[in-house]
Design a protein around this motif. Structure first.
Motif, PDB file in Angstrom:
ATOM      1  N   ALA A 528       0.857  -1.193   0.000  1.00  0.00           N
ATOM      2  CA  ALA A 528       0.000   0.000   0.000  1.00  0.00           C
ATOM      3  C   ALA A 528       0.882   1.227   0.000  1.00  0.00           C
ATOM      4  N   ASP A 530       0.018   4.162  -0.671  1.00  0.00           N
ATOM      5  CA  ASP A 530      -0.667   5.378  -0.254  1.00  0.00           C
ATOM      6  C   ASP A 530      -0.782   5.473   1.260  1.00  0.00           C
ATOM      7  N   THR A 531      -0.163   4.504   1.997  1.00  0.00           N
ATOM      8  CA  THR A 531      -0.226   4.504   3.460  1.00  0.00           C
ATOM      9  C   THR A 531       1.180   4.667   4.023  1.00  0.00           C
ATOM     10  N   ARG A 551      -7.199  -3.774   6.626  1.00  0.00           N
ATOM     11  CA  ARG A 551      -7.858  -2.582   6.132  1.00  0.00           C
ATOM     12  C   ARG A 551      -7.132  -2.006   4.932  1.00  0.00           C
ATOM     13  N   ARG A 552      -6.016  -2.566   4.574  1.00  0.00           N
ATOM     14  CA  ARG A 552      -5.202  -2.046   3.492  1.00  0.00           C
ATOM     15  C   ARG A 552      -5.320  -2.948   2.265  1.00  0.00           C
ATOM     16  N   PRO A 553      -4.955  -2.463   1.100  1.00  0.00           N
ATOM     17  CA  PRO A 553      -4.977  -3.298  -0.104  1.00  0.00           C
ATOM     18  C   PRO A 553      -4.154  -4.565   0.095  1.00  0.00           C
ATOM     19  N   ILE A 582     -12.148  -3.007  -1.755  1.00  0.00           N
ATOM     20  CA  ILE A 582     -11.954  -1.631  -2.206  1.00  0.00           C
ATOM     21  C   ILE A 582     -11.312  -1.678  -3.584  1.00  0.00           C
ATOM     22  N   GLN A 584      -8.570  -1.475  -6.219  1.00  0.00           N
ATOM     23  CA  GLN A 584      -7.120  -1.584  -6.064  1.00  0.00           C
ATOM     24  C   GLN A 584      -6.472  -1.732  -7.439  1.00  0.00           C
ATOM     25  N   GLU A 632     -11.950  -4.275  -8.455  1.00  0.00           N
ATOM     26  CA  GLU A 632     -12.807  -4.064  -7.278  1.00  0.00           C
ATOM     27  C   GLU A 632     -12.750  -5.332  -6.453  1.00  0.00           C
ATOM     28  N   THR A 657      -0.165  -4.202  -5.107  1.00  0.00           N
ATOM     29  CA  THR A 657      -1.481  -3.574  -5.161  1.00  0.00           C
ATOM     30  C   THR A 657      -1.447  -2.262  -4.394  1.00  0.00           C
ATOM     31  N   GLU A 658      -2.230  -1.298  -4.870  1.00  0.00           N
ATOM     32  CA  GLU A 658      -2.350  -0.025  -4.172  1.00  0.00           C
ATOM     33  C   GLU A 658      -3.796   0.440  -4.275  1.00  0.00           C
ATOM     34  N   ALA A 659      -4.240   1.155  -3.286  1.00  0.00           N
ATOM     35  CA  ALA A 659      -5.602   1.674  -3.285  1.00  0.00           C
ATOM     36  C   ALA A 659      -5.768   2.726  -4.369  1.00  0.00           C
TER      37      ALA A 659
END
Length: 661
Positions: A528, A530-531, A551-553, A582, A584, A632, A657-659
């Motif tokens: 992830a 973005d985290t 909770r993360r990708p 979510i 990804q 998705e 993978t990333e959100a």
């Protein structure tokens, strides 16, 4: 009735068409004579169909006349035959063996109507239009033909310019069989009685008892057909058989010619092999050589046509789009495109003749409402060699005359330059609209707008052997994002470029030595970007850390990478799930082991091959050819990363993978 014999046509005082002019009507087409022969004869058969609700049977037979039948050919067809210097028929019939090529159709109406060109009738004039007249306008609405110039190919394929026409039709309320010969060579001068006379170079064979040569009819036609060994007609069967005497095979073996004809039928006529919604197949095709059948390939069996089949189904279904000319406003026709991954293929001779000489498909099949292939228009090339597309355009019925007028005698192109306004604009804008549709799919100049990272083709794709177990080594996907990792890895992947972080991860959870690449089947990977890594407490309890990571990708690998076959080529696939619900974006890094110690290389040494991403295969089997793909997650469905491996290496696959958003 007199025994059948030959009659040569003199020039009347008012003039007539010379044989040379008729033979040259086709000009100098790009297609070879055998391909034109197939296209023109099928067009004639289709236009002569009895019903839209029944199939037309079309058949080509290449054979040597049997020893039992050969004397009948020589005895009957040499009677009053023109001299050798006028027509080379005698040379063809006096060879040790006589070879013929027969084209026959059934489920058609045959060549009916009057047999004399000067007869006035309100019925069809098929016999006269085919055997006597040249340039007569078609009387078939939405038919494939125009002015009948294409039938000249029948004479061009014969070394002696000679054909026999055996037909059965319904005329004046009864079934009637007709048999007549025709030859077309060149004009000449000959002495007749006490004067020289000019002849057109056209000749006919048949009943000479009247003032005009006529075909053999009824019982006489049936009896002669049996003597010559021609395919008979059933009592209520109608159709036509055209026999080309001494066909010019250009030095090829007859069996190879038969195979070429079978493939040519599919390349040039595949829309006629597609079943209607009623289940009826418009035409059924067969090819034989000396009694041996050569299978006509199904369209989907030919690498060049698979995408066209998909595009055709869209075009006749709800996915078609309509192409319009805006000024003046006019509906041009229906159009559909189908894009997919396709490996470069080695085209057959028939595929090369159809226009696929480079082994790639980026074409649109052009058709009029009769759904006979006009040509394959080469559209913009995609940026990637792995990307291919096929389109199908079918002219609107109201525009049929316009597109027909744009065709040369061989019906193999649309030349809008030869038309007047507004027809010129209509045909020209057809190509403009098709190009716009392709660019809408791929971006300007055929580019997808996204560079596919590290897709290595060239020599590697050429040298990859067919899929055979043990042909190459396959490394496992590398595992990141397990409980105990202090932070997600930063790209480029630390597994390939050692760093303190990678060492820390290995200290927290060393790789399983039982699995290649440090991952056990069923392990998961997550990344992830973005985290911030500081959001995760490195001193948290393992259960709490797992809860934070959920909770993360996240990516879950499904088993080890495995070899598969895709369109006859070897690929490696890594199955995976995206368990977090979510959106990804999934990406991949690829590496190879170039030496025995298993070291991985991201940057290959000079001359080394590297694996390349083919695309992402969704749960429905569709290949998405982009370097990354947004999924998705959370539905549990299995995806595949499809990779082309480098020869003689182990392939290492790492998924990220990333959100999104």
């Amino acid at each position: 009735m007199n025994p059948p014999a030959w009659v040569s046509q003199p020039f009347p005082p008012e003039g007539a068409s010379a044989a040379e002019g008729i033979r040259n009507q086709l000009g100098k087409p790009e297609l070879d004579h055998l391909t034109i022969l197939v296209r023109e004869s099928v067009q004639n058969s289709w236009d002569a169909r009895r019903s839209d609700d029944a199939s037309v049977d079309y058949r080509i037979d290449l054979r040597t006349v049997s020893a039992a039948d050969a004397p009948a050919w020589r005895d009957n067809l040499l009677r009053r035959a023109p001299a050798k210097q006028v027509l080379p028929l005698r040379d063809s019939l006096q060879q040790p063996t006589i070879r013929v090529l027969s084209i026959s159709d059934r489920g058609t109406r045959g060549l009916g109507g009057p047999t004399r060109a000067d007869a006035v009738t309100e019925s069809r004039r098929d016999f006269v239009a085919f055997l006597r007249n040249i340039g007569e306008p078609r009387d078939q609405e939405l038919g494939g033909g125009t002015y009948g110039f294409g039938k000249g190919i029948l004479y061009l394929v014969s070394k002696s310019g000679t054909i026999l026409v055996h037909t059965r039709c319904q005329y004046e309320g009864r079934y009637e069989t007709r048999l007549m010969g025709a030859a077309l060579w060149k004009s000449y001068d000959a002495k007749e009685s006490d004067r020289e006379r000019r002849y057109t170079g056209r000749h006919w064979w048949g009943d000479t008892s009247g003032d005009v040569i006529e075909p053999l009819l009824g019982a006489e036609a049936d009896a002669m057909a049996r003597k010559l060994g021609l395919r008979p007609f059933e009592a209520t069967e109608t159709g036509t058989t055209i026999v080309i005497l001494d066909p010019d095979l250009e030095g090829a073996e007859p069996a190879n010619v038969a195979r070429y004809l079978a493939e040519t039928i599919t390349c040039q006529l595949w829309p006629k092999m597609m079943p209607h919604r009623s289940g009826v197949v418009p035409m059924r095709f067969s090819v034989t050589c000396d009694g041996i059948e050569y299978k006509v390939p199904e369209p989907a069996e030919m690498k060049s046509l698979r995408l066209f089949v998909s595009a055709y189904r869209k075009m006749v279904g709800s996915e078609a789009q309509e192409l319009h000319c805006r000024r003046p406003k006019k509906l041009l026709g229906r159009f559909a495109l189908h894009q997919s991954m396709a490996q470069r293929f080695e085209p057959t001779d028939a595929e090369r003749m159809a226009g696929f000489e480079n082994g790639m498909v980026h074409h649109v099949c052009l058709m009029r409402p009769a759904e006979l292939v006009v040509t394959y228009w080469p559209g913009p090339k995609p940026a990637s060699e792995y990307s291919a597309y096929a389109g199908v355009f079918r002219a609107d019925p109201a525009m049929d005359e316009v597109y027909a007028a744009a065709e040369p005698p061989t019906h193999d192109n649309w030349n809008y330059q030869s038309l007047d306004y507004p027809d010129y604009s209509f045909v020209k804008m057809t190509f403009v609209r098709m190009r716009e549709a392709v660019e809408e799919m791929f971006g300007p100049r055929g580019s997808s707008g996204v560079e596919v990272a590290r897709v290595s083709l060239g020599a590697a794709s050429e040298r990859l052997s067919p899929l055979v177990g043990g042909a190459w080594g396959i490394g496992a996907a590398t595992d990141y994002g397990k409980p105990g990792d202090t932070a997600p890895p930063a790209r480029p992947t630390p597994a390939r470029r050692p760093s303190g972080r990678r060492q820390e991860v290995e200290e927290l959870e060393p790789p399983d030595t039982a699995s290649v690449g440090g991952r056990k089947p069923g392990d998961s990977a997550g990344h992830a970007r973005d985290t911030d890594p500081s959001d995760l407490d490195p001193f948290a309890e393992p259960a709490k850390l797992v809860k934070q990571r959920r909770r993360r990708p996240k990516i879950e690998y499904i088993g080890e990478p495995e070899p598969e076959e895709l369109w006859g080529n070897a690929v490696v696939v890594q199955r995976f799930r995206v368990p977090v619900g979510i959106p990804q974006r999934v990406t991949v890094d690829l590496a190879v082991a170039l030496n025995s110690d298993g070291g991985l290389e991201m940057d290959p040494p000079a001359g080394a091959e590297m694996p390349g991403l083919v695309g992402w295969q969704d749960p429905h089997g569709e290949i998405h050819q982009v370097p990354s793909y947004v999924i998705e997650g959370g539905d549990g469905q299995i995806w595949k990363a499809v990779v082309k491996p480098a020869a003689d290496t182990m392939t290492d696959i790492v998924l990220y993978t990333e959100a999104v958003g």
